[in-house]
Design an enzyme around this catalytic site. Sequence first.
Site, PDB file in Angstrom:
ATOM      1  NE  ARG A  60      -4.540  -1.402   2.089  1.00 49.40           N
ATOM      2  CZ  ARG A  60      -5.161  -1.696   2.890  1.00 49.40           C
ATOM      3  NH1 ARG A  60      -4.952  -0.902   3.585  1.00 49.40           N
ATOM      4  NH2 ARG A  60      -6.095  -2.184   2.636  1.00 49.40           N
ATOM      5  CG  ASP A 100     -13.997   6.013   7.608  1.00 52.75           C
ATOM      6  OD1 ASP A 100     -14.297   5.653   6.879  1.00 52.75           O
ATOM      7  OD2 ASP A 100     -12.163   6.449   7.243  1.00 52.75           O
TER       8      ASP A 100
HETATM    9  C1  LIG Z   1     -13.326  -2.128   7.276  1.00 53.31           C
HETATM   10  S1  LIG Z   1     -15.139  -0.411   6.969  1.00 53.31           S
HETATM   11  C2  LIG Z   1     -15.778  -0.538   7.550  1.00 53.31           C
HETATM   12  C3  LIG Z   1     -17.696   0.489   6.314  1.00 53.31           C
HETATM   13  C4  LIG Z   1     -18.600   0.134   7.257  1.00 53.31           C
HETATM   14  N1  LIG Z   1     -18.736   0.890   8.649  1.00 53.31           N
HETATM   15  C5  LIG Z   1     -18.979  -1.571   7.481  1.00 53.31           C
HETATM   16  O1  LIG Z   1     -19.210  -1.588   8.132  1.00 53.31           O
HETATM   17  O2  LIG Z   1     -19.402  -1.855   6.298  1.00 53.31           O
HETATM   18  C6  LIG Z   1     -13.897   0.595   8.387  1.00 53.31           C
HETATM   19  C7  LIG Z   1     -13.460   2.456   7.731  1.00 53.31           C
HETATM   20  O3  LIG Z   1     -12.976   2.429   9.503  1.00 53.31           O
HETATM   21  C8  LIG Z   1     -12.285   3.647   9.366  1.00 53.31           C
HETATM   22  N2  LIG Z   1     -11.050   3.815  10.117  1.00 53.31           N
HETATM   23  C9  LIG Z   1     -10.108   3.029  10.908  1.00 53.31           C
HETATM   24  N3  LIG Z   1      -9.437   3.525  11.772  1.00 53.31           N
HETATM   25  C10 LIG Z   1     -10.520   5.178  11.773  1.00 53.31           C
HETATM   26  C11 LIG Z   1     -10.015   5.738  12.952  1.00 53.31           C
HETATM   27  N4  LIG Z   1      -9.393   6.027  13.689  1.00 53.31           N
HETATM   28  N5  LIG Z   1     -11.431   6.454  13.126  1.00 53.31           N
HETATM   29  C12 LIG Z   1     -12.220   6.672  12.170  1.00 53.31           C
HETATM   30  N6  LIG Z   1     -12.647   6.013  10.834  1.00 53.31           N
HETATM   31  C13 LIG Z   1     -11.453   5.327  11.383  1.00 53.31           C
HETATM   32  C14 LIG Z   1     -11.419   3.335   7.653  1.00 53.31           C
HETATM   33  O4  LIG Z   1     -10.948   3.953   7.150  1.00 53.31           O
HETATM   34  C15 LIG Z   1     -12.694   3.045   7.149  1.00 53.31           C
HETATM   35  O5  LIG Z   1     -12.956   3.424   6.006  1.00 53.31           O
END
Ligand SMILES: C[S@@+](CC[C@H](N)C(=O)[O-])C[C@H]1O[C@@H](n2cnc3c(N)ncnc32)[C@H](O)[C@@H]1O
Length: 286
Positions: free
Chosen positions: A45, A154
């Site tokens: 990445r 996010d």
């Molecule tokens: C796997 S996706 C899940 C998306 C959605 N909630 C779902 O269940 O389909 C995880 C998301 O968490 C966000 N994320 C990761 N660490 C984070 C943080 N510290 N604060 C806010 N968002 C975060 C990532 O950018 C990503 O878009």
Amino acid sequence: MTRIEDARQREFAFTHADFESLRTMVKEQCGITLSESKRELVYGRLSRRLRVLGLSAFADYRRLLAASEGQAEMIEFINAVTTNLTSYFREPHHFDFLRDDYLRARAADSRGSRRIRIWCSAASTGEEPYSIAMSVAEAIPDWQRWDIKILATDLDTNVLKTCVAGVYREERVRGMSQKRLDRFFDVSGSGADRQFRIKPELASMIAFRQLNLMHTLPMKGPLDVIFCRNVIIYFDKDTQRGLFSRIAPLQRPGDLLFLGHSESLLQVSDAWTLMGKTIYKRNAPC
Ligand SMILES: C[S@@+](CC[C@H](N)C(=O)[O-])C[C@H]1O[C@@H](n2cnc3c(N)ncnc32)[C@H](O)[C@@H]1O
């Protein structure tokens, strides 16, 4: 990891120390714990970033991130390491419950409050908050006369751009009923270029903001419903405990919390009670 592996032929020099330092930075910045097995994922990445920046070694990239002029790159770094997998109506039982059990009951309660606040805390590319908005519109026919707001946040600034644009290719909406497509999307283009744009009326329910779950939460609450799905899986237990101790004061007894299918509050927080299928209800304070 042995020195021999460290020295393997790669496009960019990537040592054990580089991986250790980068995964410490990921933990500090995003709360995400990367196991040893994520070494190649990190290399893959971030290689794109080194290419864009014209660097030849991860040591140079680490130096850039540590320097004051590296703050813009820190945003790119965070965007590169987050995993954004999502889809419309993912884990559909949550949306069934939200619409049929929770929102319809609110709509049927003629003396109840018409103010609803929903926070979607890891919105990724927007499919989750738009699915929530569709559930609201389906459960509460006169929702525009209610005071309903969805806050979708996010950490990743790239995915938030997709959220705000609200435009999806056909494969992203595949499986959605024709009724929903007709009601909630404007379709343009043809064949492989067909695009599905969320109708402005539905989008008006949602505010999109960047928010890091590791930081102080800026909202006041109370929040009737929180979606925090498929994000805490990347955090260790201590990080999860810290997060839910900051989320708990934002809800009143009876308010709802949805977690992802492999997530749990076990040994994390007793502020909520599990109702089943990773749906939690906020407890009254003891
Ligand atoms: C796997 S996706 C899940 C998306 C959605 N909630 C779902 O269940 O389909 C995880 C998301 O968490 C966000 N994320 C990761 N660490 C984070 C943080 N510290 N604060 C806010 N968002 C975060 C990532 O950018 C990503 O878009």
